[in-house]
Design an enzyme around this catalytic site. Structure first.
Site, PDB file in Angstrom:
ATOM      1  CG  ASP A 149      -0.414  -0.040   2.512  1.00  0.00           C
ATOM      2  OD1 ASP A 149       0.820  -0.147   2.615  1.00  0.00           O
ATOM      3  OD2 ASP A 149      -1.180   0.038   3.499  1.00  0.00           O
ATOM      4  CB  SER A 150       4.586   1.722  -0.260  1.00  0.00           C
ATOM      5  OG  SER A 150       4.788   0.548  -1.022  1.00  0.00           O
TER       6      SER A 150
ATOM      7  CG  ASP B  16       0.373  -4.039   2.032  1.00  0.00           C
ATOM      8  OD1 ASP B  16       0.480  -4.915   2.922  1.00  0.00           O
ATOM      9  OD2 ASP B  16       1.223  -3.153   1.837  1.00  0.00           O
TER      10      ASP B  16
ATOM     11  CE  LYS C 184       3.254  -5.893   3.750  1.00  0.00           C
ATOM     12  NZ  LYS C 184       2.766  -4.712   4.521  1.00  0.00           N
TER      13      LYS C 184
ATOM     14  CD  GLU D 287       0.463  -1.391   7.859  1.00  0.00           C
ATOM     15  OE1 GLU D 287       0.081  -0.575   8.721  1.00  0.00           O
ATOM     16  OE2 GLU D 287       0.975  -1.051   6.782  1.00  0.00           O
TER      17      GLU D 287
ATOM     18  CD  GLU E 285       7.763   0.008   7.473  1.00  0.00           C
ATOM     19  OE1 GLU E 285       6.792  -0.730   7.168  1.00  0.00           O
ATOM     20  OE2 GLU E 285       7.940   1.141   6.989  1.00  0.00           O
TER      21      GLU E 285
END
Ligand code: KIV
Length: 272
Positions: free
Chosen positions: A53-54, A92, A122, A124, A191
């Site tokens: 999602d960057s 993501d 993925k 978070e 991270e």
């Protein structure tokens, strides 16, 4: 000429990623967001391609990853999947698509898998998302975890600084990682955490730990625009730039502009 090494041309699968840890093979992971770049990344031997999602920052120009929608992520991930033959493609789950309820999380994970053809998702977070992670995995969708600096929570953190420096935050992270492994995650991205903590995670968990700004781990991940030096304003300590695409692209495009303006392009060989 690069020194990349593809030992095995078979499609990378989730069991193979897990086996790489036991076999002591390091995992190379990199982001991609479009068809052409994904093909190059795959050909160069990257094991896992993350449609991160960057994309919110480097593709869409949003200030954080919070605004990117599931529809936008689906467009990027679909394009990447079409360009890849070997690498495992992980997409993501964007902010808001799994935090509301487990049902919502399962529905959105299924949507991403069906609409994109990605191999895994993925997510978070730690303990609070474990019930959702379990439900998604029970549906047959592999999940990669993401701990430490979790950019979707930037509004709570306030900064993109190093996480888990304090003993209590480090203990929390170790417990979150254990819970994610127990829930069935096949790997965890960590991270911006201290290298000592990453080393503990690598030793204590049987699933691969993939670092970004976390020091040595079972594998590493970077954002492709950062690795290629497209964006000169982002220079964290952990980043190694392998190219200066910003300069290469600016010079190439500048030369094109000059040639068009001077009438040098197109020449006699460049038209029909
Ligand atoms: O979105 C992303 O690119 C990521 C990586 C930085 C791990 O989550």
């Amino acid at each position: 000429m690069s020194a990349y090494l593809v030992e095995d041309n078979r499609k990378v699968t989730v069991p193979r990623v897990k086996a790489m840890k036991t076999e002591g093979k390091k995992i190379a992971m990199l982001t991609a967001y479009d068809f052409t770049t994904a093909g190059i990344v795959d050909h160069a031997g990257v094991d896992i391609i993350l449609v991160g999602d960057s994309a919110a920052n480097v593709m869409a120009g949003y200030p954080t990853t919070v605004p990117i929608s599931i529809e936008e992520m689906i467009v990027y991930a679909r394009s990447v999947v079409r360009g890849v033959q070997r690498a495992l493609v992980v997409c993501d789950m964007p902010f808001g698509t799994y935090q509301v309820s487990a049902e919502d999380g399962v529905r959105n994970a299924v949507r991403i898998m069906q609409a994109t053809g990605a191999d895994a998702v993925k997510m978070e977070g730690g303990e609070s998302i474990v019930p959702t992670v379990r439900r998604i995995i029970a549906t047959g969708i592999p999940v990669m975890g993401h701990l430490g600096l979790t950019p979707q929570s930037i509004n709570s953190f306030g900064t993109y600084g190093v996480r888990a420096r304090s003993q209590s935050e480090a203990d929390r992270l170790l417990e979150d990682a254990r819970l994610l492994e127990e829930a069935g995650c096949f790997a965890i991205v960590v991270e911006k955490i201290p290298a000592e903590l990453t080393s503990k995670l690598v030793d204590r968990l049987s699933i691969p730990i993939i670092g970004i700004g976390g020091g040595p781990a079972d594998g590493q991940v970077l954002v492709i625009d950062d690795l290629l030096g497209k964006n000169t304003s982002f220079s964290p300590k952990f980043l190694r730039r392998y190219a200066d695409l910003n300069t290469i692209m600016t010079n190439a495009i500048g030369n094109y502009v000059s040639d068009v303006k001077s009438g040098d392009f197109p020449n006699e060989q460049e038209h029909y």
